[in-house]
Design a protein around this motif. Sequence first.
Motif, PDB file in Angstrom:
ATOM      1  N   PRO A  50       0.788  -1.351   0.188  1.00  0.00           N
ATOM      2  CA  PRO A  50      -0.042   0.038   0.111  1.00  0.00           C
ATOM      3  C   PRO A  50       0.587   1.373   0.007  1.00  0.00           C
ATOM      4  O   PRO A  50       0.368   2.443  -0.369  1.00  0.00           O
ATOM      5  CB  PRO A  50      -0.844  -0.032   1.271  1.00  0.00           C
ATOM      6  CG  PRO A  50       0.016  -0.770   2.160  1.00  0.00           C
ATOM      7  CD  PRO A  50       0.599  -1.943   1.261  1.00  0.00           C
ATOM      8  N   ALA A  51       2.091   1.176   0.363  1.00  0.00           N
ATOM      9  CA  ALA A  51       2.963   2.332   0.484  1.00  0.00           C
ATOM     10  C   ALA A  51       4.408   1.798   0.338  1.00  0.00           C
ATOM     11  O   ALA A  51       4.666   0.797   0.802  1.00  0.00           O
ATOM     12  CB  ALA A  51       2.657   3.359   1.529  1.00  0.00           C
ATOM     13  N   ALA A 154     -10.342   6.793   6.317  1.00  0.00           N
ATOM     14  CA  ALA A 154     -10.646   6.344   5.068  1.00  0.00           C
ATOM     15  C   ALA A 154     -12.170   6.682   4.247  1.00  0.00           C
ATOM     16  O   ALA A 154     -13.159   6.425   5.244  1.00  0.00           O
ATOM     17  CB  ALA A 154     -10.438   5.069   4.571  1.00  0.00           C
ATOM     18  N   HIS A 181     -12.783   2.400  -2.373  1.00  0.00           N
ATOM     19  CA  HIS A 181     -11.694   3.215  -2.805  1.00  0.00           C
ATOM     20  C   HIS A 181     -11.153   3.897  -1.632  1.00  0.00           C
ATOM     21  O   HIS A 181     -11.638   4.826  -1.224  1.00  0.00           O
ATOM     22  CB  HIS A 181     -12.108   4.034  -3.859  1.00  0.00           C
ATOM     23  CG  HIS A 181     -10.923   5.094  -4.384  1.00  0.00           C
ATOM     24  ND1 HIS A 181      -9.963   4.323  -5.337  1.00  0.00           N
ATOM     25  CD2 HIS A 181     -10.416   6.251  -4.249  1.00  0.00           C
ATOM     26  CE1 HIS A 181      -9.172   5.227  -5.738  1.00  0.00           C
ATOM     27  NE2 HIS A 181      -9.376   6.342  -5.106  1.00  0.00           N
ATOM     28  N   ALA A 182     -10.151   3.409  -1.149  1.00  0.00           N
ATOM     29  CA  ALA A 182      -9.464   3.643   0.458  1.00  0.00           C
ATOM     30  C   ALA A 182      -8.023   4.339   0.118  1.00  0.00           C
ATOM     31  O   ALA A 182      -6.957   3.491  -0.295  1.00  0.00           O
ATOM     32  CB  ALA A 182      -9.576   2.612   1.242  1.00  0.00           C
ATOM     33  N   ARG A 183      -7.762   5.618   0.291  1.00  0.00           N
ATOM     34  CA  ARG A 183      -6.499   6.289   0.312  1.00  0.00           C
ATOM     35  C   ARG A 183      -6.343   7.164   1.351  1.00  0.00           C
ATOM     36  O   ARG A 183      -5.994   8.367   1.374  1.00  0.00           O
ATOM     37  CB  ARG A 183      -6.281   7.079  -0.968  1.00  0.00           C
ATOM     38  CG  ARG A 183      -6.456   6.144  -2.112  1.00  0.00           C
ATOM     39  CD  ARG A 183      -5.536   5.315  -2.692  1.00  0.00           C
ATOM     40  NE  ARG A 183      -5.877   4.504  -3.723  1.00  0.00           N
ATOM     41  CZ  ARG A 183      -5.466   4.636  -5.101  1.00  0.00           C
ATOM     42  NH1 ARG A 183      -4.983   5.674  -5.411  1.00  0.00           N
ATOM     43  NH2 ARG A 183      -5.802   3.523  -5.827  1.00  0.00           N
ATOM     44  N   GLU A 185      -4.548   8.931   4.751  1.00  0.00           N
ATOM     45  CA  GLU A 185      -2.949   9.522   4.705  1.00  0.00           C
ATOM     46  C   GLU A 185      -2.622   8.783   6.219  1.00  0.00           C
ATOM     47  O   GLU A 185      -3.339   8.892   7.034  1.00  0.00           O
ATOM     48  CB  GLU A 185      -3.255  10.836   5.118  1.00  0.00           C
ATOM     49  CG  GLU A 185      -1.791  11.836   5.078  1.00  0.00           C
ATOM     50  CD  GLU A 185      -1.832  13.158   5.268  1.00  0.00           C
ATOM     51  OE1 GLU A 185      -0.901  13.596   4.965  1.00  0.00           O
ATOM     52  OE2 GLU A 185      -3.027  13.746   5.550  1.00  0.00           O
ATOM     53  N   GLN A 195       1.928  11.168   2.769  1.00  0.00           N
ATOM     54  CA  GLN A 195       1.702   9.523   2.240  1.00  0.00           C
ATOM     55  C   GLN A 195       0.587   8.895   2.560  1.00  0.00           C
ATOM     56  O   GLN A 195      -0.071   8.701   3.418  1.00  0.00           O
ATOM     57  CB  GLN A 195       2.905   8.847   3.003  1.00  0.00           C
ATOM     58  CG  GLN A 195       2.972   7.343   2.499  1.00  0.00           C
ATOM     59  CD  GLN A 195       3.444   7.190   0.952  1.00  0.00           C
ATOM     60  OE1 GLN A 195       4.687   7.435   0.665  1.00  0.00           O
ATOM     61  NE2 GLN A 195       2.585   6.800   0.185  1.00  0.00           N
ATOM     62  N   ASP A 196      -0.225   8.670   1.299  1.00  0.00           N
ATOM     63  CA  ASP A 196      -1.509   7.922   1.343  1.00  0.00           C
ATOM     64  C   ASP A 196      -1.239   6.727   1.052  1.00  0.00           C
ATOM     65  O   ASP A 196      -0.457   5.935   0.478  1.00  0.00           O
ATOM     66  CB  ASP A 196      -2.389   8.378   0.007  1.00  0.00           C
ATOM     67  CG  ASP A 196      -2.861   9.964   0.066  1.00  0.00           C
ATOM     68  OD1 ASP A 196      -2.899  10.448   1.188  1.00  0.00           O
ATOM     69  OD2 ASP A 196      -3.045  10.423  -0.803  1.00  0.00           O
ATOM     70  N   LEU A 197      -2.028   5.827   1.950  1.00  0.00           N
ATOM     71  CA  LEU A 197      -1.934   4.412   1.934  1.00  0.00           C
ATOM     72  C   LEU A 197      -2.933   3.883   0.865  1.00  0.00           C
ATOM     73  O   LEU A 197      -4.256   4.171   0.886  1.00  0.00           O
ATOM     74  CB  LEU A 197      -2.189   3.569   3.196  1.00  0.00           C
ATOM     75  CG  LEU A 197      -1.206   4.029   4.428  1.00  0.00           C
ATOM     76  CD1 LEU A 197      -2.007   3.582   5.754  1.00  0.00           C
ATOM     77  CD2 LEU A 197       0.028   3.551   4.093  1.00  0.00           C
ATOM     78  N   LYS A 198      -2.506   3.102  -0.303  1.00  0.00           N
ATOM     79  CA  LYS A 198      -3.403   2.675  -1.185  1.00  0.00           C
ATOM     80  C   LYS A 198      -3.815   1.342  -0.821  1.00  0.00           C
ATOM     81  O   LYS A 198      -3.619   0.359  -1.296  1.00  0.00           O
ATOM     82  CB  LYS A 198      -2.687   2.560  -2.723  1.00  0.00           C
ATOM     83  CG  LYS A 198      -2.088   3.866  -3.182  1.00  0.00           C
ATOM     84  CD  LYS A 198      -1.431   3.879  -4.439  1.00  0.00           C
ATOM     85  CE  LYS A 198      -0.948   5.191  -4.730  1.00  0.00           C
ATOM     86  NZ  LYS A 198      -0.286   5.137  -6.134  1.00  0.00           N
ATOM     87  N   ASP A 200      -7.497   0.149  -0.720  1.00  0.00           N
ATOM     88  CA  ASP A 200      -8.711  -0.266  -1.826  1.00  0.00           C
ATOM     89  C   ASP A 200      -8.791  -1.821  -1.398  1.00  0.00           C
ATOM     90  O   ASP A 200      -8.793  -2.444  -2.324  1.00  0.00           O
ATOM     91  CB  ASP A 200      -7.606  -0.063  -3.128  1.00  0.00           C
ATOM     92  CG  ASP A 200      -7.565   1.163  -3.651  1.00  0.00           C
ATOM     93  OD1 ASP A 200      -7.854   2.161  -2.926  1.00  0.00           O
ATOM     94  OD2 ASP A 200      -6.686   1.325  -4.684  1.00  0.00           O
TER      95      ASP A 200
END
Length: 212
Positions: A50-51, A154, A181-183, A185, A195-198, A200
């Motif tokens: 995710p990051a 999120a 859809h989860a991004r 911070e 820094q966004d955590l992808k 999802d």
Amino acid sequence: MRSIKILSLATLGALALSSTAFAQESGDTASGKHFAVVGGVALLQPKDNPAPGLDKFDGGPAPTLSASYYFNDNIAVELWGAADKFDHRVRADNVGKVGTVEQQPLALSAQYHFGAADNTFRPFIGAGYYESNFSNEKIDGLSANGDHVGVETAKGAIGTLGLDMNINATWFARADARYMHARPELRMAGAGTGQDLKLDPWTVGFGIGARF
């Protein structure tokens, strides 16, 4: 053992929420009923990597509940959420486990249910908005200085694919999959890091419902 406990809680939740429907005479058709409740269990799995430096947030199960209002036999609005928190173990590259975090999503979606209300199988699709609160973050190992590391709430779009199997005019079984859809911070010492955590995540769920 924990999964058995969660499944038991989900089943009890479905029975409790559906007691009104159970008490009523079932009738001979599902058509024209405007309310439905579902209790079940879902497995939530965020995406890997995710990051930078983060390997994954392990997935896990939690009980879920939903309540729907049907404007007609095909169009509904659903409030869905986790009745307990999803637990995640956080893993970093070349390190392994660096901590744990919990989250609890809540979503409001519009849905379209295909076919006649009394069909044995009724697929449906949905889209809407959700928020997922992260709590009990114990991932300070991600900070070189030992500062507290947190994850902001999120929020964003959610999509649903599902299938109901009618048991009778009141009761049905449900299987569904949801994408969020989860991004969120990543925060450090109470401040944003940019820094966004992808994450999802997908959920796969099963439940028992009643309509009335």
